[in-house]
Scaffold this motif. Structure first.
Motif, PDB file in Angstrom:
ATOM      1  N   MET A 151       0.837  -1.191   0.000  1.00  0.00           N
ATOM      2  CA  MET A 151       0.000   0.000   0.000  1.00  0.00           C
ATOM      3  C   MET A 151       0.875   1.245   0.000  1.00  0.00           C
ATOM      4  SD  MET A 151      -2.952  -0.876   2.841  1.00  0.00           S
ATOM      5  CE  MET A 151      -3.568  -2.541   3.073  1.00  0.00           C
ATOM      6  N   TYR A 152       0.276   2.367  -0.389  1.00  0.00           N
ATOM      7  CA  TYR A 152       0.956   3.658  -0.275  1.00  0.00           C
ATOM      8  C   TYR A 152       0.499   4.331   1.019  1.00  0.00           C
ATOM      9  CZ  TYR A 152      -3.438   5.156  -2.513  1.00  0.00           C
ATOM     10  OH  TYR A 152      -4.759   5.364  -2.819  1.00  0.00           O
ATOM     11  N   GLY A 153       1.152   5.406   1.393  1.00  0.00           N
ATOM     12  CA  GLY A 153       0.946   6.007   2.705  1.00  0.00           C
ATOM     13  C   GLY A 153      -0.479   6.407   3.016  1.00  0.00           C
ATOM     14  N   ALA A 154      -1.118   7.152   2.118  1.00  0.00           N
ATOM     15  CA  ALA A 154      -2.479   7.604   2.377  1.00  0.00           C
ATOM     16  C   ALA A 154      -3.443   6.421   2.447  1.00  0.00           C
ATOM     17  CB  ALA A 154      -2.927   8.580   1.292  1.00  0.00           C
ATOM     18  N   GLN A 170      10.300  -0.300  -0.881  1.00  0.00           N
ATOM     19  CA  GLN A 170       9.441   0.327  -1.874  1.00  0.00           C
ATOM     20  C   GLN A 170       9.184  -0.646  -3.015  1.00  0.00           C
ATOM     21  OE1 GLN A 170      10.740   4.254  -3.082  1.00  0.00           O
ATOM     22  NE2 GLN A 170      11.368   4.802  -0.993  1.00  0.00           N
ATOM     23  N   ARG A 171       7.935  -0.677  -3.470  1.00  0.00           N
ATOM     24  CA  ARG A 171       7.540  -1.597  -4.527  1.00  0.00           C
ATOM     25  C   ARG A 171       7.214  -0.879  -5.828  1.00  0.00           C
ATOM     26  NH1 ARG A 171       6.261  -6.529  -1.973  1.00  0.00           N
ATOM     27  NH2 ARG A 171       7.787  -6.666  -0.262  1.00  0.00           N
ATOM     28  N   GLY A 172       7.684   0.351  -5.958  1.00  0.00           N
ATOM     29  CA  GLY A 172       7.408   1.105  -7.181  1.00  0.00           C
ATOM     30  C   GLY A 172       6.239   2.052  -6.990  1.00  0.00           C
ATOM     31  N   GLU A 173       5.767   2.586  -8.093  1.00  0.00           N
ATOM     32  CA  GLU A 173       4.673   3.553  -8.053  1.00  0.00           C
ATOM     33  C   GLU A 173       3.433   2.996  -8.732  1.00  0.00           C
ATOM     34  OE1 GLU A 173       6.120   7.100  -9.886  1.00  0.00           O
ATOM     35  OE2 GLU A 173       7.444   7.609  -8.205  1.00  0.00           O
ATOM     36  N   ASP A 174       2.266   3.414  -8.234  1.00  0.00           N
ATOM     37  CA  ASP A 174       1.029   3.003  -8.887  1.00  0.00           C
ATOM     38  C   ASP A 174       0.764   3.910 -10.081  1.00  0.00           C
ATOM     39  OD1 ASP A 174       0.110   5.396  -7.868  1.00  0.00           O
ATOM     40  OD2 ASP A 174      -1.316   4.515  -6.471  1.00  0.00           O
ATOM     41  N   GLU A 175      -0.400   3.745 -10.707  1.00  0.00           N
ATOM     42  CA  GLU A 175      -0.700   4.494 -11.923  1.00  0.00           C
ATOM     43  C   GLU A 175      -0.817   6.000 -11.679  1.00  0.00           C
ATOM     44  OE1 GLU A 175      -4.450   2.923 -10.022  1.00  0.00           O
ATOM     45  OE2 GLU A 175      -2.465   2.160 -10.594  1.00  0.00           O
ATOM     46  N   GLU A 176      -0.964   6.393 -10.432  1.00  0.00           N
ATOM     47  CA  GLU A 176      -1.056   7.814 -10.110  1.00  0.00           C
ATOM     48  C   GLU A 176       0.230   8.360  -9.518  1.00  0.00           C
ATOM     49  OE1 GLU A 176      -4.554   8.905  -7.942  1.00  0.00           O
ATOM     50  OE2 GLU A 176      -5.798   7.451  -8.986  1.00  0.00           O
ATOM     51  N   THR A 210       4.067   6.082  -4.317  1.00  0.00           N
ATOM     52  CA  THR A 210       4.993   5.011  -3.959  1.00  0.00           C
ATOM     53  C   THR A 210       4.321   4.019  -3.025  1.00  0.00           C
ATOM     54  OG1 THR A 210       6.880   6.514  -4.158  1.00  0.00           O
ATOM     55  CG2 THR A 210       7.220   4.483  -2.900  1.00  0.00           C
ATOM     56  N   THR A 211       4.373   2.758  -3.412  1.00  0.00           N
ATOM     57  CA  THR A 211       3.793   1.716  -2.557  1.00  0.00           C
ATOM     58  C   THR A 211       4.901   1.012  -1.784  1.00  0.00           C
ATOM     59  OG1 THR A 211       3.885   0.072  -4.348  1.00  0.00           O
ATOM     60  CG2 THR A 211       1.853   1.358  -4.113  1.00  0.00           C
ATOM     61  N   TYR A 212       4.523   0.478  -0.632  1.00  0.00           N
ATOM     62  CA  TYR A 212       5.460  -0.211   0.251  1.00  0.00           C
ATOM     63  C   TYR A 212       4.944  -1.609   0.543  1.00  0.00           C
ATOM     64  CZ  TYR A 212       7.451   4.406   1.148  1.00  0.00           C
ATOM     65  OH  TYR A 212       8.028   5.642   1.003  1.00  0.00           O
ATOM     66  N   GLY A 213       5.877  -2.539   0.684  1.00  0.00           N
ATOM     67  CA  GLY A 213       5.528  -3.908   1.040  1.00  0.00           C
ATOM     68  C   GLY A 213       6.465  -4.432   2.103  1.00  0.00           C
ATOM     69  N   LEU A 214       6.124  -5.569   2.694  1.00  0.00           N
ATOM     70  CA  LEU A 214       6.949  -6.160   3.750  1.00  0.00           C
ATOM     71  C   LEU A 214       8.142  -6.906   3.172  1.00  0.00           C
ATOM     72  CD1 LEU A 214       4.440  -7.707   6.315  1.00  0.00           C
ATOM     73  CD2 LEU A 214       5.582  -5.492   6.414  1.00  0.00           C
ATOM     74  N   THR A 215       9.271  -6.786   3.823  1.00  0.00           N
ATOM     75  CA  THR A 215      10.401  -7.661   3.561  1.00  0.00           C
ATOM     76  C   THR A 215      10.206  -8.942   4.368  1.00  0.00           C
ATOM     77  OG1 THR A 215      11.674  -6.752   5.396  1.00  0.00           O
ATOM     78  CG2 THR A 215      11.911  -5.651   3.251  1.00  0.00           C
TER      79      THR A 215
END
Length: 204
Positions: A16-19, A55-61, A64-69
């Motif tokens: 997910m991204y921050g917001a 960081q898992r990259g950016e969505d279409e907007e 920046t999305t984040y995921g668990l290591t």
């Protein structure tokens, strides 16, 4: 309450991204502990620094999305399996207020207690109404919200009982006070005070 572990738990579901994390956190806890989006991103920065998220990259907007290591996923599993630490005593403003009230000359402790009891009973009635209006119907988010509301109800009931105890202790300590002072500071009958609490329990 650990924002850090809460965000990790949400990321265990999906990146997910921050917001989005803020929105999901507030929705699943019934907006009881609102978060500032800046607080979320600060926490994500620390989690990334500690190797628990990446960081898992950016969505279409462009967000920046984040995921668990792997380390982050292990941290979430540890959180689920271990009890919440109760060794460190959190600051309780009400307990501090009353502890100081009994030591500061000129403070009407009974009045402080009664004012707090009135406010807590009002909160208890509001929470009970919210609970009675909550319908889960298999909705896990609504179930999560209901559990939070019930936690707040139990806490409010406990606070009312503790305030009754404080008032009784103060009255015993002031046993040498004048009859007029004792009458002015005497609590209402316990049966009248406790009736709303029994009503709240009856709705569960």
């Amino acid at each position: 309450m650990s924002i850090r572990n809460g965000l990790l738990a949400l990321l265990a579901d999906q990146p997910m991204y921050g917001a989005q994390l803020r929105s999901e956190f507030e929705a699943r806890t019934g907006d009881t502990w609102p978060l500032n989006v800046g607080q979320v991103y600060q926490t994500l920065t620390r989690l990334e620094r500690d190797g628990l998220v990446d960081q898992r990259g950016e969505d279409e907007e462009g967000r920046t999305t984040y995921g668990l290591t792997d380390a982050g996923r292990a941290e979430v599993e540890r959180w689920w399996s271990e009890p919440v630490d109760r060794e460190s005593t959190p600051r309780n403003e009400l307990a501090i207020k009353l502890a100081l009230a009994v030591t500061v000359p000129g403070v009407d402790v009974t009045r402080v207690v009664q004012a707090q009891r009135t406010a807590t009973m009002r909160q208890l009635r509001d929470l009970t109404r919210i609970k009675s209006a909550t319908v889960t119907d298999g909705d896990r988010t609504q179930l999560a919200w209901l559990l939070v509301v019930e936690n707040l109800i139990f806490a409010a009931e406990s606070e009312v009982r503790w305030l009754d105890h404080v008032e009784a202790r103060v009255a015993r300590a002031a046993g040498s006070a004048s009859p007029r002072a004792a009458t002015a500071g005497s609590p209402e009958p316990a049966t009248q005070r406790q009736a709303p609490v029994r009503t709240a329990r009856g709705l569960r």
